[in-house]
Design a protein around this motif. Structure first.
Motif, PDB file in Angstrom:
ATOM      1  N   GLU A 167      -0.401  -0.350  -9.220  1.00 46.87           N
ATOM      2  CA  GLU A 167       0.890  -0.813  -9.733  1.00 46.87           C
ATOM      3  C   GLU A 167       1.105  -2.295  -9.427  1.00 46.87           C
ATOM      4  N   ILE A 168       0.799  -2.695  -8.213  1.00 47.62           N
ATOM      5  CA  ILE A 168       0.948  -4.104  -7.823  1.00 47.62           C
ATOM      6  C   ILE A 168       0.031  -4.971  -8.674  1.00 47.62           C
ATOM      7  N   SER A 227      -2.192   7.853  -2.759  1.00 47.96           N
ATOM      8  CA  SER A 227      -0.905   7.159  -2.799  1.00 47.96           C
ATOM      9  C   SER A 227      -1.102   5.645  -2.674  1.00 47.96           C
ATOM     10  N   ASN A 228      -1.948   5.237  -1.732  1.00 52.42           N
ATOM     11  CA  ASN A 228      -2.245   3.807  -1.559  1.00 52.42           C
ATOM     12  C   ASN A 228      -2.935   3.236  -2.780  1.00 52.42           C
ATOM     13  N   LYS A 278      -0.527  -5.738   1.378  1.00 51.99           N
ATOM     14  CA  LYS A 278      -1.178  -5.215   0.169  1.00 51.99           C
ATOM     15  C   LYS A 278      -0.938  -6.156  -0.997  1.00 51.99           C
ATOM     16  N   GLU A 279       0.312  -6.591  -1.157  1.00 54.11           N
ATOM     17  CA  GLU A 279       0.653  -7.479  -2.264  1.00 54.11           C
ATOM     18  C   GLU A 279      -0.096  -8.805  -2.153  1.00 54.11           C
ATOM     19  N   SER A 310       4.232  -7.609   1.001  1.00 47.45           N
ATOM     20  CA  SER A 310       3.461  -6.902   2.015  1.00 47.45           C
ATOM     21  C   SER A 310       2.032  -7.449   2.048  1.00 47.45           C
ATOM     22  N   ASN A 333      -2.688   4.252  -5.878  1.00 46.10           N
ATOM     23  CA  ASN A 333      -1.699   4.139  -6.949  1.00 46.10           C
ATOM     24  C   ASN A 333      -0.793   2.937  -6.733  1.00 46.10           C
ATOM     25  N   GLU A 334      -0.381   2.717  -5.489  1.00 47.32           N
ATOM     26  CA  GLU A 334       0.479   1.570  -5.183  1.00 47.32           C
ATOM     27  C   GLU A 334      -0.248   0.254  -5.482  1.00 47.32           C
TER      28      GLU A 334
END
Length: 81
Positions: free
Chosen positions: A31-32, A24-25, A60-61, A58, A27-28
């Motif tokens: 996407e970013i 999930s992480n 992550k971003e 975030s 994939n996120e």
């Protein structure tokens, strides 16, 4: 069911849950990255340096933006300046 079978099932379920979370992480982040690769250097620097209370980015971003700028040839000092 023996103790070891139960212990194995618990470990298996925990491992499956961990793998799902990692996927999930990943994939996120993909996407970013896809979204941010089209942004200008100035936009990415703004994303990284925006530390206001109301910032919507975030960690992550910010990390993805930092990585893209590093790939484009920026140093950490250039980005944080």
């Amino acid at each position: 069911m023996s103790f070891w079978n139960k212990a194995f099932d618990v470990a298996k379920n925990a491992g499956t849950s961990l793998i799902n979370e990692i996927e999930s992480n990943a994939n996120e982040i993909r996407e970013i990255k896809s979204k941010y690769e089209n942004k200008s250097d100035e936009e990415l620097i703004r994303i990284i340096n925006n530390d206001s209370f109301f910032a919507s980015q975030s960690k992550k971003e910010k990390g993805v933006a930092f990585g893209i700028l590093k790939k484009r040839g920026y140093s950490a000092e250039d980005i944080k300046a």
